[in-house]
Write an enzyme that holds these catalytic residues in place. Structure first.
Site, mmCIF file in Angstrom:
data_model
loop_
_atom_site.group_PDB
_atom_site.id
_atom_site.type_symbol
_atom_site.label_atom_id
_atom_site.label_comp_id
_atom_site.label_asym_id
_atom_site.label_seq_id
_atom_site.Cartn_x
_atom_site.Cartn_y
_atom_site.Cartn_z
ATOM 1 C CD GLU A 6 -22.904 79.543 80.549
ATOM 2 O OE1 GLU A 6 -22.974 79.706 81.794
ATOM 3 O OE2 GLU A 6 -22.137 80.207 79.825
ATOM 4 C CD GLU A 10 -18.495 84.349 81.539
ATOM 5 O OE1 GLU A 10 -18.931 83.884 82.609
ATOM 6 O OE2 GLU A 10 -18.880 83.973 80.427
ATOM 7 C CE LYS A 22 -25.427 79.256 76.699
ATOM 8 N NZ LYS A 22 -24.248 78.430 76.482
ATOM 9 C CD GLU A 70 -17.872 79.205 69.987
ATOM 10 O OE1 GLU A 70 -17.771 80.255 70.641
ATOM 11 O OE2 GLU A 70 -18.941 78.618 69.804
HETATM 12 C C1 LIG Z 1 -19.977 84.807 73.382
HETATM 13 C C2 LIG Z 1 -18.705 84.706 73.776
HETATM 14 O O1 LIG Z 1 -18.182 83.577 74.342
HETATM 15 C C3 LIG Z 1 -18.861 82.325 74.251
HETATM 16 C C4 LIG Z 1 -17.817 81.306 74.126
HETATM 17 C C5 LIG Z 1 -17.237 80.709 75.236
HETATM 18 C C6 LIG Z 1 -17.805 80.882 76.503
HETATM 19 C C7 LIG Z 1 -18.961 81.564 76.663
HETATM 20 C C8 LIG Z 1 -19.567 81.700 78.011
HETATM 21 O O2 LIG Z 1 -19.087 81.071 78.969
HETATM 22 O O3 LIG Z 1 -20.534 82.476 78.168
HETATM 23 C C9 LIG Z 1 -19.717 82.126 75.508
HETATM 24 O O4 LIG Z 1 -20.748 81.212 75.228
HETATM 25 C C10 LIG Z 1 -17.762 85.823 73.627
HETATM 26 O O5 LIG Z 1 -16.583 85.655 73.934
HETATM 27 O O6 LIG Z 1 -18.177 86.909 73.162
#
Ligand SMILES: C=C(O[C@H]1C=CC=C(C(=O)O)[C@@H]1O)C(=O)O
Length: 430
Positions: A283, A417, A189, A239
């Site tokens: 993921e 996203e 990843k 987070e």
């Molecule tokens: C790296 C980020 O989100 C992370 C945190 C939640 C979900 C994420 C995702 O689904 O890719 C990312 O890992 C960001 O918001 O810049």
């Protein structure tokens, strides 16, 4: 190992005045505080701090260790009475990579023991002023700036022009290179980030911006870091890297995302799709497994709760709460050192992912996606992962957003996203 440290300590002659004051918004004082200033705002506590009694900076792979040693030694020499008898706290954070100094004013790691703390905790408002002189005069001036004050109103500056780095075509190429490498078994990843640079129609009042983020993201950690000689880095992050209280460490794995729907039914469909997605499950799992491994290495016994949905204004995520009981008194900074960067912002395996990020990304992450928070003299502390964030430098805003990539990630979906992940900051500015 490349560590520098700096500690300006006002040892001796320091007066501290710490008192409960009448209620009012601590954010009303934020923009008037001396730099370095910082805000740390959660559902159960609101703190703004400014000025410095001591500051420690460090760089290199041992930067967290250096800060822990120097900050602990400094505390032994300073009278640091805090709100409601609490142990004094250092506030600060770090850059995503150990040596990054590319943001003006932001060291690779820096913490400050503040001269002023204004805190709203347990339904009480507290003001602490430390210094060599004029402590009472400064205390009274700040008291007036807070007591009876509403949170400052937010006045969006407007955006005149926007530049996205990389552009969409280049992003697609980058994502394909990563997914090809993952498909070929080179790594599991990688989280790739991009940036958006906006020319603003005016300056941003940070106190008002933080108040606005509090209305829209009440269950996120809202933070601001404004060093001497720099801009202001702020965000509303869902987070948590860690909360350490005694031997209990709590954190969450947050990874796997979907948009929010325009109607209740559409929203539920998107949530159901996210929860059933094998790609998002993988993921997410990578993050849970890495956090558990890192916590167990401290050492600690770790328990993982059921995965759940975390719904935010413009995006929803998969989230798994994780709790660890430490075998010994490991400092919050050592826990941060073990966990950062989790594969929610870096990748897996970490070293290979960091090399890909350095090779491909072509943007400067600075303090984006890195730990920001506080710790105290007992080793307790809280650090958030500084995502959903932007660096404001006068009339320029630099916003950041990343996406976790696995073998079957789709570049267009990841572009969309990341656009959603800019929303918390763009909504503040537009
Ligand atoms: C790296 C980020 O989100 C992370 C945190 C939640 C979900 C994420 C995702 O689904 O890719 C990312 O890992 C960001 O918001 O810049």
């Amino acid at each position: 190992m490349n560590s520098v440290g700096e500690s300006a300590v006002a040892s001796g002659g320091l007066t501290t005045r710490a008192e409960r004051i009448a209620d009012g918004s601590v954010l009303a004082a934020f923009d008037g505080l001396d730099r370095p200033r910082m805000a740390w705002l959660r559902a159960d506590e609101r703190r703004v701090v400014g000025g410095q009694v001591a500051r420690v900076t460090a760089a290199g792979s041992d930067r967290f260790e250096t800060i822990e040693e120097r900050a602990t030694a400094t505390l032994a020499t300073v009278d640091t009475t805090g709100p409601a008898g609490q142990s004094p706290r250092w506030y600060g954070g770090a850059a995503f990579t150990p040596d990054s100094e590319s943001w003006a004013g932001f060291a690779p790691a820096a913490v400050v023991l503040p001269a002023v703390v204004a805190a709203r905790v347990d339904g009480e408002t507290w003001l602490v002023v430390r210094g060599r002189d004029r402590v009472d005069a400064r205390f009274e001036r700040l008291r007036m700036a807070i007591e009876g004050q509403d949170p400052p109103a937010h006045d969006p500056p407007g955006i005149d022009a926007v530049e996205r780095r990389p552009d969409r075509m280049e992003w697609i190429r980058q994502v394909e290179r990563v997914t090809d490498a993952i498909g070929a078994g080179q790594l599991r990843k990688v989280v790739l980030a991009r940036s958006l640079h906006a020319d603003l129609g005016g300056p941003v009042g940070i106190g008002g911006a933080l108040a606005d983020l509090g209305d829209r993201y009440p269950d996120c950690t809202r933070f601001a870091v404004a060093p001497v000689g720099g801009g202001t880095f702020l965000g509303a992050t869902p987070e948590i890297l860690l909360d350490r209280r005694g031997r209990t460490v709590t954190t969450t794995a947050l990874a796997g995302s979907a948009a929010r729907g325009g109607s209740r039914a559409a929203d539920a469909d998107l949530a159901a799709e996210l929860q059933a997605s094998a790609k998002d499950d993988h993921e997410h799992r990578v993050v849970v497994d890495a956090i558990v491994d890192q916590l167990e290495s401290l050492p600690a016994s770790v328990s993982v709760a059921d995965r759940r949905l975390r719904r935010l204004a413009s995006v929803q995520h998969l989230e798994t709460p994780i709790e660890a009981t430490l075998d010994t008194d490991v400092h919050a900074l050592s826990v941060a050192d073990a966990l950062h960067p989790t594969p929610a912002v870096g990748g897996q395996p970490p070293d290979r992912a960091m090399m890909r990020i350095a090779d491909l990304e072509g943007i400067d992450r600075g303090w984006y996606a890195a730990p920001v928070g506080w710790f105290d003299a007992t080793g307790d502390g809280s650090f958030a992962v500084a995502i959903r964030s932007a660096l404001i430098e006068g009339r320029r805003a630099h916003c950041f957003a990343g996406a976790g990539l696995v073998a079957d990630s789709d570049p267009d979906a990841e572009w969309s996203e990341t656009e959603l992940k800019y929303r918390p900051m763009l909504d503040l500015l537009e």
